[in-house]
Design a protein around this motif. Structure first.
Motif, PDB file in Angstrom:
ATOM      1  N   LEU A 118      -3.144   9.707   1.440  1.00 46.33           N
ATOM      2  CA  LEU A 118      -2.154  10.753   1.203  1.00 46.33           C
ATOM      3  C   LEU A 118      -1.376  11.115   2.464  1.00 46.33           C
ATOM      4  O   LEU A 118      -0.141  11.087   2.436  1.00 46.33           O
ATOM      5  N   PRO A 119      -2.011  11.456   3.583  1.00 46.06           N
ATOM      6  CA  PRO A 119      -1.205  11.765   4.772  1.00 46.06           C
ATOM      7  C   PRO A 119      -0.385  10.570   5.253  1.00 46.06           C
ATOM      8  O   PRO A 119       0.727  10.748   5.754  1.00 46.06           O
ATOM      9  N   ALA A 120      -0.903   9.360   5.078  1.00 49.66           N
ATOM     10  CA  ALA A 120      -0.119   8.178   5.448  1.00 49.66           C
ATOM     11  C   ALA A 120       1.120   8.062   4.587  1.00 49.66           C
ATOM     12  O   ALA A 120       2.213   7.730   5.066  1.00 49.66           O
ATOM     13  N   PHE A 146       6.363  -7.963   5.198  1.00 52.16           N
ATOM     14  CA  PHE A 146       5.508  -7.508   6.288  1.00 52.16           C
ATOM     15  C   PHE A 146       5.699  -6.003   6.494  1.00 52.16           C
ATOM     16  O   PHE A 146       6.792  -5.476   6.330  1.00 52.16           O
ATOM     17  N   GLY A 147       4.627  -5.333   6.856  1.00 52.21           N
ATOM     18  CA  GLY A 147       4.721  -3.914   7.185  1.00 52.21           C
ATOM     19  C   GLY A 147       4.881  -2.995   5.997  1.00 52.21           C
ATOM     20  O   GLY A 147       5.508  -1.934   6.106  1.00 52.21           O
ATOM     21  N   THR A 148       4.309  -3.372   4.843  1.00 54.90           N
ATOM     22  CA  THR A 148       4.454  -2.529   3.656  1.00 54.90           C
ATOM     23  C   THR A 148       3.136  -1.927   3.192  1.00 54.90           C
ATOM     24  O   THR A 148       3.069  -1.360   2.103  1.00 54.90           O
ATOM     25  N   GLN A 149       2.082  -2.032   3.994  1.00 56.04           N
ATOM     26  CA  GLN A 149       0.823  -1.372   3.648  1.00 56.04           C
ATOM     27  C   GLN A 149       0.339  -0.537   4.816  1.00 56.04           C
ATOM     28  O   GLN A 149       0.361  -0.987   5.971  1.00 56.04           O
ATOM     29  N   LEU A 150      -0.089   0.668   4.507  1.00 63.20           N
ATOM     30  CA  LEU A 150      -0.771   1.526   5.475  1.00 63.20           C
ATOM     31  C   LEU A 150      -2.166   1.776   4.922  1.00 63.20           C
ATOM     32  O   LEU A 150      -2.312   2.330   3.838  1.00 63.20           O
ATOM     33  N   ALA A 151      -3.186   1.365   5.688  1.00 68.69           N
ATOM     34  CA  ALA A 151      -4.554   1.454   5.189  1.00 68.69           C
ATOM     35  C   ALA A 151      -5.516   1.615   6.356  1.00 68.69           C
ATOM     36  O   ALA A 151      -5.217   1.191   7.483  1.00 68.69           O
ATOM     37  N   ILE A 207       6.413   0.796   0.201  1.00 67.65           N
ATOM     38  CA  ILE A 207       5.277   1.011   1.100  1.00 67.65           C
ATOM     39  C   ILE A 207       4.114   1.544   0.276  1.00 67.65           C
ATOM     40  O   ILE A 207       4.254   2.528  -0.449  1.00 67.65           O
ATOM     41  N   ILE A 208       2.974   0.873   0.388  1.00 67.58           N
ATOM     42  CA  ILE A 208       1.784   1.291  -0.344  1.00 67.58           C
ATOM     43  C   ILE A 208       0.743   1.753   0.668  1.00 67.58           C
ATOM     44  O   ILE A 208       0.483   1.070   1.666  1.00 67.58           O
ATOM     45  N   THR A 209       0.150   2.894   0.398  1.00 63.61           N
ATOM     46  CA  THR A 209      -0.917   3.394   1.256  1.00 63.61           C
ATOM     47  C   THR A 209      -2.191   3.542   0.438  1.00 63.61           C
ATOM     48  O   THR A 209      -2.143   3.712  -0.783  1.00 63.61           O
ATOM     49  N   ASN A 210      -3.313   3.460   1.089  1.00 66.51           N
ATOM     50  CA  ASN A 210      -4.595   3.690   0.415  1.00 66.51           C
ATOM     51  C   ASN A 210      -5.619   4.190   1.410  1.00 66.51           C
ATOM     52  O   ASN A 210      -5.469   4.015   2.623  1.00 66.51           O
ATOM     53  N   GLY A 211      -6.651   4.797   0.885  1.00 63.72           N
ATOM     54  CA  GLY A 211      -7.786   5.200   1.691  1.00 63.72           C
ATOM     55  C   GLY A 211      -8.911   4.204   1.494  1.00 63.72           C
ATOM     56  O   GLY A 211      -8.666   3.000   1.341  1.00 63.72           O
ATOM     57  N   ARG A 252      13.042   4.491   0.961  1.00 61.65           N
ATOM     58  CA  ARG A 252      12.130   3.503   0.383  1.00 61.65           C
ATOM     59  C   ARG A 252      11.119   4.168  -0.533  1.00 61.65           C
ATOM     60  O   ARG A 252      10.744   5.321  -0.328  1.00 61.65           O
ATOM     61  N   MET A 253      10.674   3.418  -1.538  1.00 59.74           N
ATOM     62  CA  MET A 253       9.629   3.933  -2.414  1.00 59.74           C
ATOM     63  C   MET A 253       8.297   3.898  -1.681  1.00 59.74           C
ATOM     64  O   MET A 253       7.959   2.906  -1.036  1.00 59.74           O
ATOM     65  N   VAL A 254       7.566   4.981  -1.777  1.00 65.66           N
ATOM     66  CA  VAL A 254       6.238   5.073  -1.161  1.00 65.66           C
ATOM     67  C   VAL A 254       5.236   5.430  -2.255  1.00 65.66           C
ATOM     68  O   VAL A 254       5.413   6.424  -2.966  1.00 65.66           O
ATOM     69  N   VAL A 255       4.196   4.616  -2.375  1.00 65.85           N
ATOM     70  CA  VAL A 255       3.168   4.826  -3.383  1.00 65.85           C
ATOM     71  C   VAL A 255       1.821   4.938  -2.691  1.00 65.85           C
ATOM     72  O   VAL A 255       1.451   4.058  -1.895  1.00 65.85           O
TER      73      VAL A 255
END
Length: 201
Positions: A62-64, A47-52, A26-30, A75-78
């Motif tokens: 960061l909070p995501a 599917f469902g591996t980005q939070l943005a 899971i990759i998150t970004n601002g 799961r790995m979260v970056v």
């Protein structure tokens, strides 16, 4: 990818992530120019591996990532964050430490609000106001919360630093020290300014 200036380049960081992260990571970004490298060069596999964010919300990554790490501990979260972006919610490192979240945070540090600087150079070339940042020393900051912190300044140092962060099994932060000229995937700061000056002639 078009090469950007510097010994550490965001296009190479993202290419390494695309080649080495598990498909379900899971990759998150601002919000910020750093995210354009992720969106242009990362190849999503599930599917469902980005939070943005959808509306340019700085500080979202960061909070995501903390939430994702707690919801999916296997799961790995970056988290990919800019230096200015991270400082919008950097206090949440405390939340991650308190609840045992273990994302790996990559901080793209170019010492400025890159997107705002880009718009300043495009519309008012050379007239810079309020976009330079005085950043904390990010690796010792995360270590103060009990996490793992490292500084990376060259492409070849990313992989071993990321592996050490992964093996730490806890909240980790890797500061990516970037060349301030590396503004976007398609243009440097100087190229952006010069193009704007040419339009004014």
């Amino acid at each position: 990818p078009r090469p950007t200036p510097g010994a550490l380049r965001m296009e190479q960081v993202v290419a390494w992530l695309a080649a080495n992260l598990p498909p379900d990571a899971i990759i998150t970004n601002g919000a910020g120019n750093y995210a354009s490298f992720l969106h242009r060069y990362y190849r999503w596999q599930c599917f469902g591996t980005q939070l943005a964010p959808t509306s340019g919300s700085m500080g979202y990554g960061l909070p995501a990532a903390i939430s994702a790490s707690l919801a999916y501990p296997g799961r790995m979260v970056v988290c990919l964050a800019g230096d200015g972006c991270l400082q919008m919610t950097v206090n949440e490192l405390s939340t991650a430490a308190q609840y045992g979240a273990s994302p790996i945070v990559l901080v793209a540090n170019n010492g400025r609000y890159g997107t705002i600087r880009m718009h300043q150079e495009r519309h008012y070339p050379g007239r810079v106001s309020g976009t330079d940042l005085f950043n904390p020393d990010f690796p010792p900051l995360v270590r103060a919360y009990g996490g793992h912190g490292e500084l990376v300044e060259r492409d070849e140092d990313l992989a071993p630093a990321f592996e050490r962060a992964r093996l730490s099994g806890r909240l980790a932060l890797i500061e990516l020290r970037l060349d301030p000229e590396a503004l976007t995937p398609g243009a440097t700061l100087t190229q952006t300014r010069d193009a704007a000056l040419d339009r004014q002639v």
